[in-house]
Design a protein around this motif. Structure first.
Motif, mmCIF file in Angstrom:
data_model
loop_
_atom_site.group_PDB
_atom_site.id
_atom_site.type_symbol
_atom_site.label_atom_id
_atom_site.label_comp_id
_atom_site.label_asym_id
_atom_site.label_seq_id
_atom_site.Cartn_x
_atom_site.Cartn_y
_atom_site.Cartn_z
ATOM 1 N N ARG A 60 0.846 -1.190 0.000
ATOM 2 C CA ARG A 60 0.000 0.000 0.000
ATOM 3 C C ARG A 60 0.880 1.238 0.000
ATOM 4 N N ILE A 61 0.742 2.042 -1.055
ATOM 5 C CA ILE A 61 1.511 3.276 -1.192
ATOM 6 C C ILE A 61 0.780 4.377 -0.422
ATOM 7 N N PRO A 62 1.456 5.076 0.487
ATOM 8 C CA PRO A 62 0.792 6.151 1.230
ATOM 9 C C PRO A 62 0.268 7.243 0.310
ATOM 10 N N ARG A 63 -0.923 7.735 0.600
ATOM 11 C CA ARG A 63 -1.533 8.785 -0.223
ATOM 12 C C ARG A 63 -0.798 10.101 -0.099
ATOM 13 N N SER A 64 0.035 10.217 0.927
ATOM 14 C CA SER A 64 0.774 11.460 1.134
ATOM 15 C C SER A 64 1.896 11.643 0.108
ATOM 16 N N LEU A 65 2.252 10.583 -0.624
ATOM 17 C CA LEU A 65 3.316 10.679 -1.622
ATOM 18 C C LEU A 65 2.779 11.275 -2.919
ATOM 19 N N SER A 66 3.660 11.906 -3.670
ATOM 20 C CA SER A 66 3.254 12.500 -4.944
ATOM 21 C C SER A 66 2.865 11.409 -5.934
ATOM 22 N N VAL A 67 2.165 11.796 -6.962
ATOM 23 C CA VAL A 67 1.753 10.852 -8.007
ATOM 24 C C VAL A 67 2.987 10.245 -8.664
ATOM 25 N N LYS A 68 4.022 11.064 -8.911
ATOM 26 C CA LYS A 68 5.257 10.572 -9.539
ATOM 27 C C LYS A 68 5.964 9.567 -8.634
ATOM 28 N N ALA A 69 6.038 9.881 -7.337
ATOM 29 C CA ALA A 69 6.692 8.971 -6.392
ATOM 30 C C ALA A 69 5.916 7.661 -6.293
ATOM 31 N N HIS A 99 11.280 8.087 -16.653
ATOM 32 C CA HIS A 99 10.115 8.118 -15.778
ATOM 33 C C HIS A 99 9.918 9.537 -15.249
ATOM 34 N N PRO A 100 8.694 10.009 -15.123
ATOM 35 C CA PRO A 100 8.436 11.371 -14.632
ATOM 36 C C PRO A 100 9.113 11.692 -13.297
ATOM 37 N N PHE A 101 9.303 10.699 -12.440
ATOM 38 C CA PHE A 101 9.958 10.938 -11.155
ATOM 39 C C PHE A 101 11.387 11.443 -11.350
ATOM 40 N N TYR A 102 12.061 10.949 -12.407
ATOM 41 C CA TYR A 102 13.455 11.310 -12.674
ATOM 42 C C TYR A 102 13.624 12.281 -13.839
ATOM 43 N N ARG A 103 12.532 12.769 -14.396
ATOM 44 C CA ARG A 103 12.605 13.561 -15.612
ATOM 45 C C ARG A 103 13.498 14.795 -15.486
ATOM 46 N N SER A 104 13.613 15.369 -14.296
ATOM 47 C CA SER A 104 14.407 16.597 -14.133
ATOM 48 C C SER A 104 15.911 16.325 -14.063
ATOM 49 N N ILE A 105 16.321 15.067 -14.035
ATOM 50 C CA ILE A 105 17.744 14.735 -13.914
ATOM 51 C C ILE A 105 18.400 14.671 -15.287
ATOM 52 N N ASP A 106 19.533 15.341 -15.434
ATOM 53 C CA ASP A 106 20.350 15.233 -16.639
ATOM 54 C C ASP A 106 21.309 14.073 -16.394
ATOM 55 N N TRP A 107 20.997 12.918 -16.927
ATOM 56 C CA TRP A 107 21.728 11.700 -16.623
ATOM 57 C C TRP A 107 23.177 11.746 -17.099
ATOM 58 N N GLU A 108 23.439 12.431 -18.206
ATOM 59 C CA GLU A 108 24.824 12.538 -18.697
ATOM 60 C C GLU A 108 25.669 13.358 -17.729
ATOM 61 N N LEU A 109 25.128 14.494 -17.259
ATOM 62 C CA LEU A 109 25.863 15.307 -16.284
ATOM 63 C C LEU A 109 26.047 14.547 -14.972
ATOM 64 N N LEU A 110 25.045 13.787 -14.582
ATOM 65 C CA LEU A 110 25.142 13.002 -13.359
ATOM 66 C C LEU A 110 26.255 11.964 -13.483
ATOM 67 N N GLU A 111 26.288 11.270 -14.621
ATOM 68 C CA GLU A 111 27.310 10.248 -14.840
ATOM 69 C C GLU A 111 28.714 10.859 -14.829
ATOM 70 N N GLN A 112 28.830 12.081 -15.332
ATOM 71 C CA GLN A 112 30.126 12.763 -15.356
ATOM 72 C C GLN A 112 30.435 13.463 -14.029
ATOM 73 N N LYS A 113 29.550 13.324 -13.057
ATOM 74 C CA LYS A 113 29.695 13.925 -11.720
ATOM 75 C C LYS A 113 29.782 15.449 -11.788
ATOM 76 N N HIS A 114 28.956 16.036 -12.662
ATOM 77 C CA HIS A 114 28.905 17.492 -12.800
ATOM 78 C C HIS A 114 27.666 18.098 -12.161
ATOM 79 N N ILE A 115 26.948 17.301 -11.380
ATOM 80 C CA ILE A 115 25.757 17.815 -10.711
ATOM 81 C C ILE A 115 26.084 17.980 -9.226
ATOM 82 N N THR A 116 25.837 19.173 -8.733
ATOM 83 C CA THR A 116 26.066 19.446 -7.317
ATOM 84 C C THR A 116 24.945 18.815 -6.504
#
Length: 176
Positions: A60-69, A99-116
């Motif tokens: 059971r997913i808590p209703r308090s979580l966002s739709v994306k989560a 997935h919409p939950f991760y849509r804001s992540i730039d995966w290439e920058l993350l892989e290159q460790k350029h995301i603070t």
């Protein structure tokens, strides 16, 4: 005894499941397999019972979580490994990264460790434990005593090329 979870495929499906469990615990603040009152009933306080709950009970997913989560948790915690998020042949990882939950992540920058990271705790030194609960940092260090019989059975040749070999296990001609 047969472990009911051993039927999972020998691929990444169990890793995506484990990520879903971890994310659930982080987002909801509890295990997806909380068993209310189980501690009082010895029959429900066993590993086998937990496996049964994992395999059969609905999470059971808590209703308090966002739709994306809620959506990503449902994807990772799908009981059918073939239908689980990340397990579709050819598109598995892309299904996760898009997935919409991760849509804001730039995966290439993350892989290159350029995301603070969103939060980086200030550290006074490399061994600063200020951000850890005192319950854990105040525990005494208790080392498990070595079992001499077990240590003597270890083939030290497996460690050839390593910089350190326990001097207690070296013969007199091996001494450095």
């Amino acid at each position: 005894m047969h472990n009911p979870l051993s039927s999972y495929l020998a691929d990444y499906s169990v890793d995506w499941w484990a990520l879903g469990v971890l994310m659930f615990e982080m987002l909801a603040g509890r295990s997806p397999f909380d068993i209310v009152g189980a501690a009082d009933n010895p029959d429900q306080n066993t590993e086998d019972y937990l496996f049964q709950v994992i395999l059969e009970k609905t999470i059971r997913i808590p209703r308090s979580l966002s739709v994306k989560a809620a959506s990503i948790l449902k994807g990772f915690l799908n009981k059918n490994p073939k239908e689980r998020l990340g397990c579709h042949p050819g598109t598995g990882f892309t299904d996760i990264t898009s997935h919409p939950f991760y849509r804001s992540i730039d995966w290439e920058l993350l892989e290159q460790k350029h995301i603070t990271p969103p939060y980086k705790p200030p550290l006074k030194s490399e061994r600063d434990l200020e951000h850890f609960d005192k319950q854990f940092t105040d525990e005494p260090v208790i080392l498990t005593p070595d079992d001499t019989k077990t240590i003597n059975k270890i083939d030290q040749s497996e460690f050839d090329g390593f910089e350190y070999i326990n001097p207690l296990l070296m013969s007199s001609e091996d001494c450095v």
